[in-house]
Design an enzyme around this catalytic site. Sequence first.
Site, mmCIF file in Angstrom:
data_model
loop_
_atom_site.group_PDB
_atom_site.id
_atom_site.type_symbol
_atom_site.label_atom_id
_atom_site.label_comp_id
_atom_site.label_asym_id
_atom_site.label_seq_id
_atom_site.Cartn_x
_atom_site.Cartn_y
_atom_site.Cartn_z
ATOM 1 N N ARG A 105 -6.974 -10.145 0.348
ATOM 2 C CA ARG A 105 -7.495 -9.252 -0.679
ATOM 3 C C ARG A 105 -6.322 -8.571 -1.367
ATOM 4 O O ARG A 105 -5.299 -8.273 -0.728
ATOM 5 C CB ARG A 105 -8.411 -8.177 -0.084
ATOM 6 N N ASN A 165 4.141 -7.620 3.052
ATOM 7 C CA ASN A 165 3.285 -8.807 3.034
ATOM 8 C C ASN A 165 4.103 -10.041 3.383
ATOM 9 O O ASN A 165 5.293 -10.125 3.073
ATOM 10 C CB ASN A 165 2.655 -8.987 1.652
ATOM 11 N N HIS A 169 4.097 -14.175 2.698
ATOM 12 C CA HIS A 169 3.514 -15.177 1.800
ATOM 13 C C HIS A 169 4.120 -16.544 2.112
ATOM 14 O O HIS A 169 5.345 -16.658 2.253
ATOM 15 C CB HIS A 169 3.786 -14.810 0.335
ATOM 16 N N ASP A 171 3.615 -4.581 -4.351
ATOM 17 C CA ASP A 171 3.375 -3.728 -5.509
ATOM 18 C C ASP A 171 2.029 -4.115 -6.115
ATOM 19 O O ASP A 171 1.232 -4.803 -5.475
ATOM 20 C CB ASP A 171 4.532 -3.796 -6.513
ATOM 21 N N GLU A 172 1.756 -3.674 -7.334
ATOM 22 C CA GLU A 172 0.428 -3.855 -7.908
ATOM 23 C C GLU A 172 0.196 -5.247 -8.487
ATOM 24 O O GLU A 172 -0.912 -5.571 -8.902
ATOM 25 C CB GLU A 172 0.167 -2.788 -8.974
ATOM 26 N N VAL A 177 0.391 -9.569 -7.979
ATOM 27 C CA VAL A 177 0.174 -10.507 -6.881
ATOM 28 C C VAL A 177 1.502 -11.121 -6.431
ATOM 29 O O VAL A 177 2.217 -11.728 -7.245
ATOM 30 C CB VAL A 177 -0.805 -11.630 -7.301
#
Length: 226
Positions: free
Chosen positions: A92, A108, A110, A142-143, A145
């Site tokens: 999400r 995060n 990835h 950050d804001e 993706v």
Amino acid sequence: MSLPVGVLISGGGSNLQALIDRKQTGVLDVTIQTVISNNSGVKGLERAVEHGIPTQVLPHQNYPDRQSYDRALVRALRDAGAQAVVLAGFMRLVGPELLAAFPGRVLNIHPALLPSFPGLHAQDQAAEYGVRLAGCTVHFVDEEVDHGPIIIQAAVPALPNEGAEALGSRILALEHRIFPQAVQWLAEGRLEVQGRHVVVRPGARPVATKDALPPCLIFPSLEEGF
């Protein structure tokens, strides 16, 4: 002092398990205060319960918009005593409210060498594109993706005619190495963001021996125990 963290997951939680394993060996100086999933009945929640870690399920479908869901996440994380947030396969997007609640403390993992192949199904994207090198990235969130400043990356050769599943399994093995390392750097306060660049300040732990690693390139280098 151990850093209290909250871990957000959506599925199997193998990166959560990597954090738990490094915690048990004594090299990862964090306390996992809570594991929160947007999906019920997933393996990651079972992993947490097996190790006595409190869990919560916050289904995103129960909230009218992302802002409301973010507020619920922030409440749950704060109530658990978390001071940093680790996205370990959390499928999400997180928004400005959560990022403002934990400034500079949301990480995060990835499964691609960002900025290439952001978003979902990164291993499939890499395999279909025919890249020669693939890998994984730990970054600040950050804001946008899969966009924030990069902390550490690991690369492996993408073999000819190798499918996404086989490539993904080799990438995953490296995720389990670099993710705990990045979280430890955060816990030690050794990460400094300078624009888009992340500086890892020197620490006391020596660099790991390359003999302990599969054929790969990792930078910055892993330290002993990771």
